[in-house]
Scaffold this active site. Structure first.
Site, PDB file in Angstrom:
ATOM      1  N   GLU A 110       5.764  -7.936 -47.509  1.00  0.00           N
ATOM      2  CA  GLU A 110       6.615  -6.999 -48.231  1.00  0.00           C
ATOM      3  C   GLU A 110       7.225  -6.037 -47.216  1.00  0.00           C
ATOM      4  OE1 GLU A 110       6.077  -3.887 -51.946  1.00  0.00           O
ATOM      5  OE2 GLU A 110       4.351  -4.281 -50.654  1.00  0.00           O
TER       6      GLU A 110
ATOM      7  N   TYR B 194      18.309   5.078 -46.580  1.00  0.00           N
ATOM      8  CA  TYR B 194      18.237   3.697 -46.097  1.00  0.00           C
ATOM      9  C   TYR B 194      18.814   3.493 -44.702  1.00  0.00           C
ATOM     10  CZ  TYR B 194      17.202   2.955 -50.996  1.00  0.00           C
ATOM     11  OH  TYR B 194      16.632   3.026 -52.244  1.00  0.00           O
TER      12      TYR B 194
ATOM     13  N   PRO C 145      18.351  -6.740 -54.698  1.00  0.00           N
ATOM     14  CA  PRO C 145      19.549  -6.085 -55.202  1.00  0.00           C
ATOM     15  C   PRO C 145      19.958  -4.843 -54.412  1.00  0.00           C
ATOM     16  CG  PRO C 145      17.707  -5.725 -56.696  1.00  0.00           C
ATOM     17  CD  PRO C 145      17.258  -6.725 -55.678  1.00  0.00           C
ATOM     18  N   ASN C 146      21.259  -4.743 -54.261  1.00  0.00           N
ATOM     19  CA  ASN C 146      21.946  -3.607 -53.646  1.00  0.00           C
ATOM     20  C   ASN C 146      21.790  -3.532 -52.131  1.00  0.00           C
ATOM     21  OD1 ASN C 146      22.987  -2.540 -56.150  1.00  0.00           O
ATOM     22  ND2 ASN C 146      20.867  -1.994 -56.599  1.00  0.00           N
TER      23      ASN C 146
ATOM     24  N   HIS D 172      10.010  -2.701 -46.636  1.00  0.00           N
ATOM     25  CA  HIS D 172      10.834  -1.623 -47.192  1.00  0.00           C
ATOM     26  C   HIS D 172      11.364  -0.750 -46.068  1.00  0.00           C
ATOM     27  CE1 HIS D 172       9.675  -2.488 -51.287  1.00  0.00           C
ATOM     28  NE2 HIS D 172       8.425  -2.537 -50.888  1.00  0.00           N
TER      29      HIS D 172
ATOM     30  N   ARG E 273      25.245   2.773 -48.859  1.00  0.00           N
ATOM     31  CA  ARG E 273      24.444   3.289 -49.959  1.00  0.00           C
ATOM     32  C   ARG E 273      23.370   4.244 -49.451  1.00  0.00           C
ATOM     33  NH1 ARG E 273      19.564   0.334 -52.438  1.00  0.00           N
ATOM     34  NH2 ARG E 273      19.079   1.692 -54.196  1.00  0.00           N
TER      35      ARG E 273
ATOM     36  N   ARG F  80       8.607   8.647 -52.567  1.00  0.00           N
ATOM     37  CA  ARG F  80       9.801   8.777 -53.410  1.00  0.00           C
ATOM     38  C   ARG F  80       9.405   8.954 -54.878  1.00  0.00           C
ATOM     39  NH1 ARG F  80      13.936   4.398 -51.856  1.00  0.00           N
ATOM     40  NH2 ARG F  80      15.217   5.757 -53.154  1.00  0.00           N
TER      41      ARG F  80
ATOM     42  N   ASN G 297      12.145  -8.103 -48.939  1.00  0.00           N
ATOM     43  CA  ASN G 297      12.514  -6.765 -49.381  1.00  0.00           C
ATOM     44  C   ASN G 297      13.111  -6.964 -50.767  1.00  0.00           C
ATOM     45  OD1 ASN G 297      13.563  -4.278 -49.979  1.00  0.00           O
ATOM     46  ND2 ASN G 297      14.415  -3.916 -47.949  1.00  0.00           N
TER      47      ASN G 297
ATOM     48  N   ALA H  71      14.561  -2.878 -55.749  1.00  0.00           N
ATOM     49  CA  ALA H  71      14.085  -2.347 -57.034  1.00  0.00           C
ATOM     50  C   ALA H  71      13.168  -3.323 -57.772  1.00  0.00           C
ATOM     51  CB  ALA H  71      15.271  -1.967 -57.917  1.00  0.00           C
TER      52      ALA H  71
END
Length: 146
Positions: free
Chosen positions: A100, A24, A11-12, A102, A19, A109, A76, A79
């Site tokens: 995984e 990012y 998502p996103n 990121h 964003r 964070r 990725n 969330a």
């Protein structure tokens, strides 16, 4: 097994470049896809790049990667990394190795980002290198590190 690497984005991530670029980066998902396609070609691999805002679609694509004999999956989950037991179970249910990925380093964070359900089952995690996280993960697949 094929030489196809699924690159699944949650998502996103369709909003990359717009964003929170301070977190990012300014590259779009299309920019990352282009870079990965070029690098994959050099490594004798092909990528199948996808993005969805829906958790169940990511689960379906993980199952598809297994059924199609994909060499690996770069995931990725965004969330969903921190919330999805469904993704954890899907990764555990397939034999296809999952890396995984990121852009940022979740451990630096907010506290809620420190737990990774995806990481509990992934073969490897690459984080905190911006768009290069994807390239590093792809090279790990090509080298047999995963």
């Amino acid at each position: 097994m094929t030489n196809t690497v699924y690159v699944l984005n949650g998502p996103n991530l369709n909003l990359l470049g717009l964003r929170e670029p301070e977190i990012y980066g300014s590259q779009t998902l299309d920019d990352i896809a282009s870079m990965l396609e070029d690098r994959a070609r050099e490594l004798g691999l092909t990528i199948d790049m996808r993005q969805t805002n829906h958790e169940g679609m990511l689960v379906d694509w993980l199952h598809e990667a297994q059924a199609e004999g994909a060499r690996a999956v770069l995931l990725n989950a965004a969330a969903y990394t921190h919330t999805s037991i469904a993704l954890l179970d899907a990764i555990k249910a397939i034999n296809t190795p999952v890396v995984e990925v990121h852009l940022s380093d979740p451990k630096t964070r907010e506290a809620f980002r420190h737990t990774s359900f995806v990481g509990m089952a992934a073969a490897k995690t690459v984080e905190g290198h911006g768009a290069d996280s994807y390239r590093i993960a792809l090279e790990a697949v090509a080298s047999g590190d995963v």
